[in-house]
Write a protein that holds these residues in place. Structure first.
Motif, mmCIF file in Angstrom:
data_model
loop_
_atom_site.group_PDB
_atom_site.id
_atom_site.type_symbol
_atom_site.label_atom_id
_atom_site.label_comp_id
_atom_site.label_asym_id
_atom_site.label_seq_id
_atom_site.Cartn_x
_atom_site.Cartn_y
_atom_site.Cartn_z
ATOM 1 N N VAL A 41 0.896 -1.139 -0.119
ATOM 2 C CA VAL A 41 0.012 0.240 -0.023
ATOM 3 C C VAL A 41 0.896 1.392 -0.081
ATOM 4 N N THR A 42 1.835 1.201 0.771
ATOM 5 C CA THR A 42 2.979 2.268 0.800
ATOM 6 C C THR A 42 3.532 2.684 -0.622
ATOM 7 N N VAL A 43 4.059 1.354 -0.937
ATOM 8 C CA VAL A 43 4.695 1.453 -2.617
ATOM 9 C C VAL A 43 3.473 2.313 -3.422
ATOM 10 N N GLN A 44 2.237 1.817 -3.178
ATOM 11 C CA GLN A 44 1.367 2.341 -4.443
ATOM 12 C C GLN A 44 1.174 3.952 -3.915
ATOM 13 N N ILE A 45 1.128 4.255 -2.940
ATOM 14 C CA ILE A 45 1.194 5.593 -2.537
ATOM 15 C C ILE A 45 2.187 6.429 -3.031
ATOM 16 N N HIS A 46 3.580 5.841 -2.907
ATOM 17 C CA HIS A 46 4.632 6.540 -3.292
ATOM 18 C C HIS A 46 4.688 6.425 -5.045
ATOM 19 N N ARG A 47 4.177 5.586 -5.683
ATOM 20 C CA ARG A 47 4.258 5.357 -6.844
ATOM 21 C C ARG A 47 3.458 6.326 -7.535
ATOM 22 N N GLY A 48 2.043 6.620 -6.836
ATOM 23 C CA GLY A 48 1.140 7.675 -7.479
ATOM 24 C C GLY A 48 1.667 8.915 -7.401
ATOM 25 N N ARG A 49 2.687 9.341 -5.968
ATOM 26 C CA ARG A 49 2.903 10.505 -5.997
ATOM 27 C C ARG A 49 4.210 10.749 -7.127
ATOM 28 N N VAL A 50 5.140 9.719 -7.522
ATOM 29 C CA VAL A 50 5.978 9.765 -8.381
ATOM 30 C C VAL A 50 5.261 10.195 -9.742
ATOM 31 N N MET A 51 4.173 9.461 -10.054
ATOM 32 C CA MET A 51 3.592 9.546 -11.310
ATOM 33 C C MET A 51 3.154 11.161 -11.376
ATOM 34 N N ARG A 52 2.426 11.534 -10.314
ATOM 35 C CA ARG A 52 1.852 12.907 -10.382
ATOM 36 C C ARG A 52 3.132 14.048 -10.444
ATOM 37 N N LYS A 53 4.213 13.792 -9.780
ATOM 38 C CA LYS A 53 5.016 14.888 -9.625
ATOM 39 C C LYS A 53 5.830 14.779 -11.000
ATOM 40 N N MET A 54 5.951 13.768 -11.692
ATOM 41 C CA MET A 54 6.709 13.548 -12.990
ATOM 42 C C MET A 54 5.781 13.899 -14.098
ATOM 43 N N SER A 55 4.305 14.172 -13.775
ATOM 44 C CA SER A 55 3.484 14.650 -14.887
ATOM 45 C C SER A 55 3.330 13.441 -15.789
ATOM 46 N N THR A 56 3.003 12.291 -15.340
ATOM 47 C CA THR A 56 2.584 11.443 -16.466
ATOM 48 C C THR A 56 1.871 10.079 -15.878
ATOM 49 N N ARG A 57 0.867 9.593 -16.566
ATOM 50 C CA ARG A 57 0.150 8.353 -16.061
ATOM 51 C C ARG A 57 0.648 6.961 -16.783
ATOM 52 N N SER A 58 1.639 7.052 -17.460
ATOM 53 C CA SER A 58 2.058 5.957 -18.239
ATOM 54 C C SER A 58 3.307 5.507 -17.977
ATOM 55 N N PHE A 59 3.574 3.954 -17.854
ATOM 56 C CA PHE A 59 4.605 3.503 -17.273
ATOM 57 C C PHE A 59 5.738 3.714 -18.373
ATOM 58 N N ALA A 60 5.250 3.657 -19.549
ATOM 59 C CA ALA A 60 6.400 3.727 -20.618
ATOM 60 C C ALA A 60 7.057 5.000 -20.631
ATOM 61 N N ALA A 61 6.118 6.013 -20.268
ATOM 62 C CA ALA A 61 6.880 7.287 -20.358
ATOM 63 C C ALA A 61 7.683 7.418 -19.173
ATOM 64 N N LEU A 62 7.422 6.939 -17.971
ATOM 65 C CA LEU A 62 8.311 6.723 -16.758
ATOM 66 C C LEU A 62 9.464 6.181 -17.229
ATOM 67 N N VAL A 63 9.452 5.116 -17.856
ATOM 68 C CA VAL A 63 10.720 4.483 -18.153
ATOM 69 C C VAL A 63 11.748 5.405 -19.024
ATOM 70 N N ARG A 64 10.866 6.029 -20.006
ATOM 71 C CA ARG A 64 11.772 7.064 -20.893
ATOM 72 C C ARG A 64 12.311 8.114 -19.988
ATOM 73 N N MET A 65 11.496 8.553 -19.086
ATOM 74 C CA MET A 65 12.100 9.689 -17.930
ATOM 75 C C MET A 65 13.575 9.192 -17.435
ATOM 76 N N ALA A 66 13.205 7.931 -16.937
ATOM 77 C CA ALA A 66 14.367 7.374 -15.991
ATOM 78 C C ALA A 66 15.450 7.145 -16.938
ATOM 79 N N ASP A 67 15.412 6.943 -18.215
ATOM 80 C CA ASP A 67 16.564 6.675 -19.136
ATOM 81 C C ASP A 67 17.052 8.131 -19.520
#
Length: 233
Positions: free
Chosen positions: A183-209
């Motif tokens: 549950v804590t992971v899900q909360i952090h994950r949601g915050r990460v997606m929001r702060k990085m302005s994306t809802r897509s896993f693929a976009a998150l991977v490209r950002m990390a790259d």
């Protein structure tokens, strides 16, 4: 790699284009280049030395510079290196006809190496390409800066989750590795997606790259049925 954008025009001119910076020690050549640049609807700024240019060029201005190999106070290649650090696209226009010089300039990032005398049309075509490169480079720098700014807003724990999620780990695996609940992971994950302005896993991977957080042999694909697919780097 995304191709350079086409030339943006406004009121019939290239209003959004950066200024063309001309550096040449020969007054007659400098005037000819300036006239050619202006006739193409581009903004021209002329300098008779490297020092004169460097005293005015701004690091946040994506300008294109036309350089000579030999300048009154500097080597054109040294000036090219200085301008590269300021994010300025370089085009050489020179009487130098040495192939070694041409190769050196291109390897250092010059968009073209043209020998004088040359046709005005040839110079204009090279300039249009150089301007597209300058605009593209500026857009890349702005995107990179914005991405880094978003990443810096993450807390240390959110950065850990960001890295593990973008590496292809499932919430359960992340929870086990960080010794926290799913549950804590899900909360952090949601915050990460929001702060990085994306809802897509693929976009998150490209950002990390893009942020150079991922190793070469990391998840670069996503399958809707199987989830992350690890590909050999």
């Amino acid at each position: 790699m995304t191709p350079p954008p086409t030339l943006a025009r406004s009121d019939g001119h290239h209003a959004m284009e950066p200024a063309i910076l001309i550096v040449n020690g020969d007054p007659s050549v400098r005037r000819w280049i300036e006239a050619t640049v202006t006739s193409a609807g581009l903004q021209a700024r002329s300098f008779d030395s490297a020092a004169a240019l460097l005293s005015q060029v701004a690091s946040d201005n994506a300008a294109c510079a036309i350089l000579d190999v030999s300048l009154p106070d500097a080597n054109g290649f040294d000036l090219q290196d200085e301008l590269a650090r300021a994010g300025v696209t370089v085009l050489f226009l020179t009487r130098e006809r040495c192939l070694t010089s041409c190769v050196r300039a291109i390897k250092a990032g010059a968009v073209d190496f043209i020998s004088l005398p040359c046709d005005a049309g040839e110079l204009v075509r090279a300039l249009h390409y150089a301007v597209r490169q300058a605009l593209w480079s500026r857009a890349q720098r702005e995107q990179s800066s914005e991405l880094r700014s978003r990443y810096e807003q993450l807390t240390p724990r959110e950065r850990e989750v960001f890295l593990l999620v973008s590496s292809g780990m499932l919430n359960k695996q992340i929870a086990e590795q960080l010794d926290i609940s799913e549950v804590t992971v899900q909360i952090h994950r949601g915050r990460v997606m929001r702060k990085m302005s994306t809802r897509s896993f693929a976009a998150l991977v490209r950002m990390a790259d893009a942020l150079r957080l991922l190793p070469q042999s990391c998840v670069t694909a996503w399958d809707d049925q199987r989830g992350p697919i690890e590909l050999a780097g």
